[in-house]
Design a protein around this motif. Structure first.
Motif, PDB file in Angstrom:
ATOM      1  N   ARG A  58      52.178  68.663  12.180  1.00 13.47           N
ATOM      2  CA  ARG A  58      50.967  69.281  12.748  1.00 13.47           C
ATOM      3  C   ARG A  58      49.779  69.047  11.820  1.00 13.47           C
ATOM      4  N   ILE A  59      50.000  69.212  10.538  1.00 17.90           N
ATOM      5  CA  ILE A  59      48.936  68.937   9.568  1.00 17.90           C
ATOM      6  C   ILE A  59      48.554  67.465   9.628  1.00 17.90           C
ATOM      7  N   ALA A  60      49.549  66.578   9.722  1.00 19.39           N
ATOM      8  CA  ALA A  60      49.280  65.135   9.794  1.00 19.39           C
ATOM      9  C   ALA A  60      48.438  64.807  11.022  1.00 19.39           C
ATOM     10  N   ARG A  61      48.763  65.403  12.140  1.00 21.68           N
ATOM     11  CA  ARG A  61      47.988  65.157  13.355  1.00 21.68           C
ATOM     12  C   ARG A  61      46.553  65.633  13.174  1.00 21.68           C
ATOM     13  N   ASN A  62      46.381  66.808  12.598  1.00 16.94           N
ATOM     14  CA  ASN A  62      45.035  67.328  12.379  1.00 16.94           C
ATOM     15  C   ASN A  62      44.248  66.459  11.405  1.00 16.94           C
ATOM     16  N   LEU A  76      41.195  56.659  18.562  1.00 20.79           N
ATOM     17  CA  LEU A  76      41.512  57.639  19.591  1.00 20.79           C
ATOM     18  C   LEU A  76      41.534  57.033  20.990  1.00 20.79           C
ATOM     19  N   GLU A  77      41.085  55.798  21.118  1.00 23.59           N
ATOM     20  CA  GLU A  77      40.983  55.163  22.425  1.00 23.59           C
ATOM     21  C   GLU A  77      42.196  54.298  22.718  1.00 23.59           C
ATOM     22  N   GLU A  78      42.355  54.024  23.994  1.00 22.96           N
ATOM     23  CA  GLU A  78      43.366  53.064  24.398  1.00 22.96           C
ATOM     24  C   GLU A  78      42.883  51.685  23.994  1.00 22.96           C
ATOM     25  N   GLN A  79      43.814  50.822  23.635  1.00 18.79           N
ATOM     26  CA  GLN A  79      43.443  49.490  23.178  1.00 18.79           C
ATOM     27  C   GLN A  79      44.194  48.445  23.983  1.00 18.79           C
ATOM     28  N   GLU A  80      43.597  47.294  24.100  1.00 24.90           N
ATOM     29  CA  GLU A  80      44.253  46.188  24.780  1.00 24.90           C
ATOM     30  C   GLU A  80      45.371  45.645  23.906  1.00 24.90           C
ATOM     31  N   TRP A  81      46.425  45.199  24.531  1.00 27.10           N
ATOM     32  CA  TRP A  81      47.539  44.616  23.806  1.00 27.10           C
ATOM     33  C   TRP A  81      47.234  43.162  23.507  1.00 27.10           C
ATOM     34  N   GLU A  82      47.358  42.805  22.228  1.00 25.72           N
ATOM     35  CA  GLU A  82      47.187  41.419  21.824  1.00 25.72           C
ATOM     36  C   GLU A  82      48.396  41.036  20.999  1.00 25.72           C
ATOM     37  N   PRO A  83      49.132  39.998  21.406  1.00 27.00           N
ATOM     38  CA  PRO A  83      50.316  39.623  20.644  1.00 27.00           C
ATOM     39  C   PRO A  83      49.948  39.125  19.250  1.00 27.00           C
ATOM     40  N   GLU A 114      45.414  58.652  22.310  1.00 30.98           N
ATOM     41  CA  GLU A 114      45.948  59.414  21.175  1.00 30.98           C
ATOM     42  C   GLU A 114      46.943  60.471  21.624  1.00 30.98           C
ATOM     43  N   GLN A 115      46.634  61.222  22.652  1.00 27.68           N
ATOM     44  CA  GLN A 115      47.536  62.284  23.124  1.00 27.68           C
ATOM     45  C   GLN A 115      48.871  61.710  23.589  1.00 27.68           C
ATOM     46  N   GLU A 116      48.820  60.636  24.363  1.00 30.20           N
ATOM     47  CA  GLU A 116      50.046  60.010  24.876  1.00 30.20           C
ATOM     48  C   GLU A 116      50.882  59.438  23.735  1.00 30.20           C
ATOM     49  N   ARG A 117      50.218  58.756  22.822  1.00 28.39           N
ATOM     50  CA  ARG A 117      50.906  58.156  21.676  1.00 28.39           C
ATOM     51  C   ARG A 117      51.567  59.243  20.830  1.00 28.39           C
ATOM     52  N   THR A 118      50.852  60.323  20.607  1.00 30.21           N
ATOM     53  CA  THR A 118      51.375  61.406  19.769  1.00 30.21           C
ATOM     54  C   THR A 118      52.615  62.045  20.379  1.00 30.21           C
ATOM     55  N   VAL A 119      52.570  62.374  21.670  1.00 34.52           N
ATOM     56  CA  VAL A 119      53.750  63.025  22.258  1.00 34.52           C
ATOM     57  C   VAL A 119      54.958  62.103  22.225  1.00 34.52           C
ATOM     58  N   LEU A 120      54.756  60.816  22.473  1.00 38.69           N
ATOM     59  CA  LEU A 120      55.891  59.886  22.433  1.00 38.69           C
ATOM     60  C   LEU A 120      56.426  59.712  21.016  1.00 38.69           C
ATOM     61  N   LEU A 121      55.545  59.583  20.053  1.00 37.23           N
ATOM     62  CA  LEU A 121      55.996  59.421  18.665  1.00 37.23           C
ATOM     63  C   LEU A 121      56.776  60.650  18.205  1.00 37.23           C
ATOM     64  N   LEU A 122      56.251  61.820  18.499  1.00 37.06           N
ATOM     65  CA  LEU A 122      56.911  63.033  18.038  1.00 37.06           C
ATOM     66  C   LEU A 122      58.233  63.278  18.758  1.00 37.06           C
ATOM     67  N   ARG A 123      58.269  63.061  20.047  1.00 32.81           N
ATOM     68  CA  ARG A 123      59.492  63.349  20.810  1.00 32.81           C
ATOM     69  C   ARG A 123      60.522  62.227  20.699  1.00 32.81           C
ATOM     70  N   ARG A 150      54.354  61.546  31.773  1.00 38.77           N
ATOM     71  CA  ARG A 150      53.273  60.615  32.122  1.00 38.77           C
ATOM     72  C   ARG A 150      53.103  59.517  31.071  1.00 38.77           C
ATOM     73  N   ALA A 151      53.258  59.869  29.816  1.00 40.39           N
ATOM     74  CA  ALA A 151      53.125  58.869  28.753  1.00 40.39           C
ATOM     75  C   ALA A 151      54.247  57.844  28.835  1.00 40.39           C
ATOM     76  N   ARG A 152      55.463  58.293  29.139  1.00 42.67           N
ATOM     77  CA  ARG A 152      56.584  57.350  29.286  1.00 42.67           C
ATOM     78  C   ARG A 152      56.358  56.420  30.468  1.00 42.67           C
ATOM     79  N   GLN A 153      55.841  56.973  31.564  1.00 43.03           N
ATOM     80  CA  GLN A 153      55.550  56.141  32.737  1.00 43.03           C
ATOM     81  C   GLN A 153      54.511  55.075  32.386  1.00 43.03           C
TER      82      GLN A 153
END
Length: 182
Positions: A58-62, A76-83, A114-123, A150-153
């Motif tokens: 929680r501290i790390a996220r803050n 904090l934004e979504e980014q395009e995938w570049e190989p 950021e929100q989607e990435r965080t929930v997936l990383l933590l869970r 939703r993040a997994r989808q």
């Protein structure tokens, strides 16, 4: 609780989370130091309602959110995938495939917000319970479950698109009709 024990219990989780979120090892190290400084300074306020790892994340996220808002809002934004360019020509095939897959997963994660990435990383990566993720993100467990779904989808859609792209397959909905079907 002693700081040394708290540090040992949470070191890898904090560092791993920050590396994923920043895509920058030196920056992740700096932010990790900030996290552990805050833990040290506020260890007397730790109420043991959650695990030390949950508290540290929680501290790390803050710390990450504070840094990103001030210095690099693009994190904090979504980014395009570049190989990434292929630089692993002399490694055994299995190792190359494993590294490519890990890079594909990292790249797909960075396409999430950021929100989607965080929930997936933590869970999924830190294997925290829904309740622990909820405490870290200051949400209810039900909200966390919905966000994870939703993040997994979204992750799956991005990942499937990169697999098709890498295999030279058309993306869903982009197939051309053959003259006989028209």
């Amino acid at each position: 609780m002693r700081f040394a024990a708290a540090y040992e219990q949470s070191r890898d989780a904090v560092y791993g989370y920050l590396v994923y979120m920043t895509k920058n090892v030196p920056l992740a190290e700096d932010l990790s130091q900030e996290v552990f400084l805050r833990m040290f300074l506020h260890l007397d306020k730790f109420r043991e309602e959650a695990s030390v790892r949950t508290w540290a994340l929680r501290i790390a996220r803050n710390v990450f959110l504070s840094y990103a808002r001030k210095k690099q809002p693009v994190l904090l934004e979504e980014q395009e995938w570049e190989p990434e360019p292929d630089v692993n020509r002399n490694q055994p095939e299995e190792e190359i495939l494993r590294k490519e897959e890990a890079e594909r997963v990292r790249s797909c994660l960075m396409c999430l917000g950021e929100q989607e990435r965080t929930v997936l990383l933590l869970r999924d990566f830190e294997e925290l319970s829904y309740e622990e993720v909820a405490r870290i993100m200051n949400l209810t467990a039900e909200v966390v479950k919905g966000r994870i779904y939703r993040a997994r989808q979204k992750f799956r859609k991005i990942y499937d698109g990169t697999v098709r792209k890498d295999a030279g397959m058309p993306r869903a909905g982009t197939e051309k009709e053959s003259p006989s079907e028209a």
